[in-house]
Scaffold this active site. Structure first.
Site, PDB file in Angstrom:
ATOM      1  N   CYS A 191       0.718  -1.425   0.056  1.00  0.00           N
ATOM      2  CA  CYS A 191       0.041   0.134   0.042  1.00  0.00           C
ATOM      3  C   CYS A 191       1.062   1.222  -0.036  1.00  0.00           C
ATOM      4  CB  CYS A 191      -1.067   0.118   1.075  1.00  0.00           C
ATOM      5  SG  CYS A 191      -2.079   1.470   1.141  1.00  0.00           S
ATOM      6  N   ASP A 324       1.723  -8.974  -4.176  1.00  0.00           N
ATOM      7  CA  ASP A 324       2.830  -8.032  -4.024  1.00  0.00           C
ATOM      8  C   ASP A 324       4.188  -8.689  -4.369  1.00  0.00           C
ATOM      9  OD1 ASP A 324       1.667  -7.049  -0.651  1.00  0.00           O
ATOM     10  OD2 ASP A 324       0.956  -6.673  -2.676  1.00  0.00           O
ATOM     11  N   LYS A 332       0.873  -2.084  -5.002  1.00  0.00           N
ATOM     12  CA  LYS A 332       0.550  -3.274  -4.229  1.00  0.00           C
ATOM     13  C   LYS A 332      -0.391  -3.204  -3.102  1.00  0.00           C
ATOM     14  CE  LYS A 332       5.266  -5.012  -5.721  1.00  0.00           C
ATOM     15  NZ  LYS A 332       4.922  -5.916  -6.581  1.00  0.00           N
ATOM     16  N   THR A 333      -1.457  -3.340  -3.407  1.00  0.00           N
ATOM     17  CA  THR A 333      -2.578  -3.403  -2.340  1.00  0.00           C
ATOM     18  C   THR A 333      -3.536  -4.485  -2.435  1.00  0.00           C
ATOM     19  OG1 THR A 333      -4.046  -2.443  -4.113  1.00  0.00           O
ATOM     20  CG2 THR A 333      -2.535  -0.673  -2.876  1.00  0.00           C
ATOM     21  N   CYS A 369      -6.313   2.894  -3.151  1.00  0.00           N
ATOM     22  CA  CYS A 369      -5.744   3.252  -1.875  1.00  0.00           C
ATOM     23  C   CYS A 369      -6.698   4.115  -1.087  1.00  0.00           C
ATOM     24  CB  CYS A 369      -4.414   3.877  -2.310  1.00  0.00           C
ATOM     25  SG  CYS A 369      -3.431   4.126  -0.717  1.00  0.00           S
TER      26      CYS A 369
END
Length: 885
Positions: A191, A324, A332-333, A369
């Site tokens: 994140c 990830d 990368k979430t 995000c």
């Protein structure tokens, strides 16, 4: 054709299914599917997969996960910033792992993808038919000298740890004055917004405690900006300014001295600065886990090397990766994972059923995000991680560029519950909630082999190359060079322009065989080519472009040198650097500069060409930023300087592209002959006439014609107003449109302005009166002003004004696509910030017009678009050259 291995896993499987919780099993020697990782990505894939498979095949799916606890990491931001209980972020793995799968409670030690095997820490080998790598990221606190020794004390903590996130809140409460520092490293992180979220929450806490005025807050980030998506970056920069948080970009934490309470940073360019602190929140450098990074599965950046669309490995066709640890070039979430997991499941199922050619479900780059900004408000940043376009789900009902309480409520109370209750049963799909999302498919040519060459094939190739060594005849060299398949050695030749190849390092014996294929060779380094003697017969240029790992940032002078060298070197040309990533950047930079592309158009081309540095490399952000920084951003009032140079091989003419930002997103083009001072406007918009005429006057041009490509439905032409401003102006439109104008053109007519003429080419289909106007200037590519007939990766609608989709398809394919491949396409509209394309690009990549006529007609029939808002006003006015009753 899913064939069971018919292996019994025994009583343990039955007992845990009855109990409802997962239990570790005794591993078998082989499974149809092995998933490495029991985090969000691994459990999402496992739970969705078993929900779609018949129950008798569940025992053929295994998940390798050593941990007893499953962590909901997004919760840790609220632990550190709101004081929530960290224990709420953990659940027993047995409660989260799907009980139907085989849970192998051991650690993966290594992979042998060429043998379809992996080794567990306990020493056992597992064989698989399909491997899914979902191993997440590891936090590397030890990579920052002094950090591991002081984390959790001396005012230093991090939300990126179950153990240390509560300490962040304690440190916030304990800090009453002095300097607070928040950091973000140069690596990918879980994140990417979290390092600044905690800064906003801390600022709000200090403000509520009445101590904010006594605390200075600095945010240090190694990245070029504070957020990847420009739409939200601008908003967050404003929020930082309002909160008095000072951002420092391109500044990386390199050392922490906890006892002295100092943090040392390195700026781009090498400058080192040290700052004292009272409070330090550190986001540690991160990477794929060591057992992943040390395997054959990764790319040069250390992430599992997968296709950005299908999540399928680029070399091992039975391997997939998501989340990830993958090379997917997006944020990368968990939001990204929720969109990637159904794609992976779809493709794995296709493989299990013996149909690898159908493993082409495609991930679209979506990520999100939720940025907590304090004061019980949240900015929900949804965007495409590939294009960096904002993709707000709640628009137009809610403005997602403005933080609000509703999104905070969802983050604080809803997302967590959805995660725990729906994700483990395979029923959570992010923005689609519990409803399974539609699956888009990657377009794959019928001749494309679903499996890439294996390392053994590459080894055989190198052995064959070696067998040619020692031959002294030119015939032998030519023969071996002809035999070699460059793609097996990692050499890529993108479809555009088709005569430029990209490569990383190669051994001398391979170079000597490859070199005869090329006439030009560009080496991106600061030293002589180590195998210069192998490049006999090639014209070689060396241009230094710093690599991402060097810490140095490329400059405009580097860009100019690259473009100049590529202009000069003969074709076919090979561009080489250590990993091949900067080679792709050089190609994109040259294409963008020579084809007058702005940053958004260049980004689109990079994705279409699947250039690794743009679509796969997670560490190549500085190189991407460098390329895009050399280009214009968004729609500007004129073409970029490079575009003017490329269109003005002599100072004889000008082409300026102008954009209507007020609603219609229409491009207006100003063309002029500098020697005669005569000019014309294509598709001028009412309300923009002052801008257009002022620019013409500034350039010493007098407008002779106001040309419309067709009778528009989304704006009113300014033709009649331009005539009032200058009676010399003549309005122009096609005779087939039925509209009034001073000149009504037939197919093949030409408009003369000074030394140049603009040829009218009938391209009906969007409307029955559409025309494309073609400008031909000696020694420069042709320019086609296509109106709505052909847009960048699209086309105009065909459902009103006598539109006809079959006619439009024929117009584009038989008329526009018959122009030379390098013809510039200047469209009538664009809604995504792009500015130009070429005939070659649209032939290959236009998602509508690259299909068959039948498919195109079906696509157009299913659009179901609402009528343009101004249609009832614009069409009658434009039938009278813009005169309104």
């Amino acid at each position: 054709m899913f064939v069971s291995l018919s292996m019994k896993r025994g009583f343990m499987t039955i007992s845990r299914q009855l109990a409802g919780d997962a239990s570790p099993c005794v591993p078998a020697s082989k499974y149809r599917v092995v998933i490495v990782g029991g985090g969000s990505a691994g459990v999402s894939v496992a739970s969705q997969l078993v929900r779609k498979l018949p129950s008798q095949y569940h025992q053929e799916v295994a998940v390798v996960e050593p941990e007893n606890q499953h962590m909901y990491q997004p919760y840790w931001t609220m632990v550190g910033g709101l004081g929530l209980d960290v224990r709420n972020s953990a659940r027993a793995m047995a409660k989260v792992m799907p009980p139907e799968v085989q849970w192998i409670k051991d650690r993966c030690l290594s992979f042998e993808p060429e043998r379809n095997k992996l080794t567990l820490a306990g020493g056992m080998e597992l064989e698989y038919d399909i491997l899914v790598v979902a191993a997440g990221l590891q936090q590397n606190f030890g990579l920052v000298p002094g950090l591991a020794e002081t984390i959790g004390k001396n005012g230093v903590a991090s939300i990126y740890s179950y153990d240390h996130s509560p300490m962040v809140w304690q440190n916030i409460l304990a800090t009453r004055k002095g300097k607070a520092i928040f950091t973000n490293p140069g690596t990918a992180v879980n994140c990417g917004g979290a390092p600044q979220k905690i800064a906003y929450l801390a600022e709000a806490a200090w403000r509520s405690q009445g101590v904010r005025s006594a605390i200075d807050i600095d945010f240090f980030t190694a990245s070029p900006g504070i957020f990847a998506c420009p739409t939200y970056r601008d908003v967050l920069e404003q929020i930082m300014e309002e909160k008095g948080i000072r951002p420092h970009v391109k500044t990386n934490l390199i050392e922490v001295d906890g006892e002295r309470r100092t943090a040392t940073f390195e700026r781009a360019g090498g400058e080192v600065i040290t700052s004292e602190f009272n409070f330090l929140h550190v986001t540690p450098p991160m990477s794929a886990p060591d057992f992943v990074r040390e395997s054959l599965l990764v790319n040069a950046s250390g992430y599992v090397d997968v296709d950005k669309d299908t999540c399928r490995h680029n070399r091992f066709g039975n391997v997939f990766s998501l989340g990830d640890c993958s090379s997917l070039p997006t944020s990368k979430t968990y939001s990204a994972i929720s969109s990637q997991s159904p794609v992976v499941v779809n493709n794995v199922l296709a493989m299990l059923h013996g149909k690898p050619q159908q493993a082409n479900a495609a991930y679209d780059g979506y990520t999100a995000c939720p940025v907590l900004v304090g004061d019980s408000k949240l900015l929900l940043a949804e965007f495409n991680g590939y294009t960096m376009d904002a993709t707000p789900t709640f628009a137009p009902f809610l403005d997602q560029t403005k933080p609000n309480w509703l999104f905070y409520f969802m983050k604080r109370f809803v997302f967590e519950q959805a995660y725990w209750h729906f994700m483990p049963i395979g029923r959570w799909y992010g923005k689609y909630t519990v409803f399974e999302p539609p699956i888009r498919h990657k377009r794959v040519s019928e001749s494309e082999n679903p499996f890439s060459p294996t390392p053994s094939e590459q080894a055989a190739l190198k052995a064959e190359v070696a067998s040619h060594q020692g031959s002294s005849t030119q015939a032998s060299v030519d023969s071996s060079a002809s035999f070699i398949k460059p793609e097996l050695l990692g050499i890529k030749t993108p479809e555009i322009p088709g005569n430029i190849s990209l490569a990383g390092e190669m051994p001398a014996e391979v170079l000597s065989q490859i070199a005869p294929r090329y006439k030009g060779w560009l080496y991106l380094a600061d030293v002589e080519h180590p195998h210069r003697e192998a490049l006999t017969g090639c014209q070689v240029e060396i241009v230094h472009v710093p690599s991402p790992s060097s810490g140095a940032s490329p400059s405009t002078s580097h860009a100019e040198a690259v473009v100049a060298a590529m202009d000069k070197l003969p074709r076919p040309l090979l561009v080489q650097c250590k990993s091949g990533t900067r080679a792709g950047a050089a190609l994109l930079l040259w294409l963008a500069k020579t084809k007058a592309k702005n940053a958004v158009s260049a980004s689109l081309l990079a994705q279409d060409l699947d250039l690794d540095f743009f679509t796969r490399c997670t560490e190549c952000g500085p190189i991407r930023d460098w390329v895009l920084a050399q280009l214009e951003h968004g729609h500007t009032t004129e073409l970029a300087g490079a575009a003017k140079k490329s269109l003005q091989a002599s100072p004889s003419h000008v082409i300026h592209q102008l954009f209507d930002h007020q609603g219609s997103s229409t491009f207006t083009y100003l063309l002029g002959c500098t020697s005669s001072g005569e000019g014309l406007l294509i598709d001028p918009v009412l309300g923009m006439q002052e801008r257009d005429m002022s620019l013409a006057a500034e350039l010493g041009l007098r407008i002779k014609y106001a040309v419309n490509t067709h009778c528009h439905a989304d704006h009113i032409t300014s033709g009649s107003v331009l005539k009032k401003m200058d009676p010399h102006v003549q309005t122009v439109i096609s005779a087939a449109s039925g509209a009034d104008a001073d000149m009504k053109l037939q197919d093949g007519d030409a408009l003369q302005f000074g030394n140049f003429s603009l040829k009218a080419m009938a391209t009906p289909g969007h409307t029955d009166g559409c025309m494309t106007f073609v400008l031909e200037v000696p020694e420069t590519p042709k320019a086609a002003f296509t109106g709505d007939a052909l847009l960048i990766r699209g086309c105009g609608r065909t459902d009103f004004q006598m539109g006809n989709s079959e006619m439009l398809y024929d117009s584009v394919h038989q008329r526009i696509f018959s122009l030379p491949s390098d013809t510039r396409i200047y469209p009538g509209h664009d809604y995504k910030g792009r500015n130009t394309s070429t005939v070659e690009e649209e032939k290959q990549f236009n998602p509508r017009l690259s299909k068959s006529k039948a498919e195109f007609v079906k696509i157009m029939a299913e659009l179901k678009l609402p009528n343009p808002k101004m249609m009832d006003v614009a069409v009658p006015a434009n039938m009278k050259c813009g005169v309104q009753d």
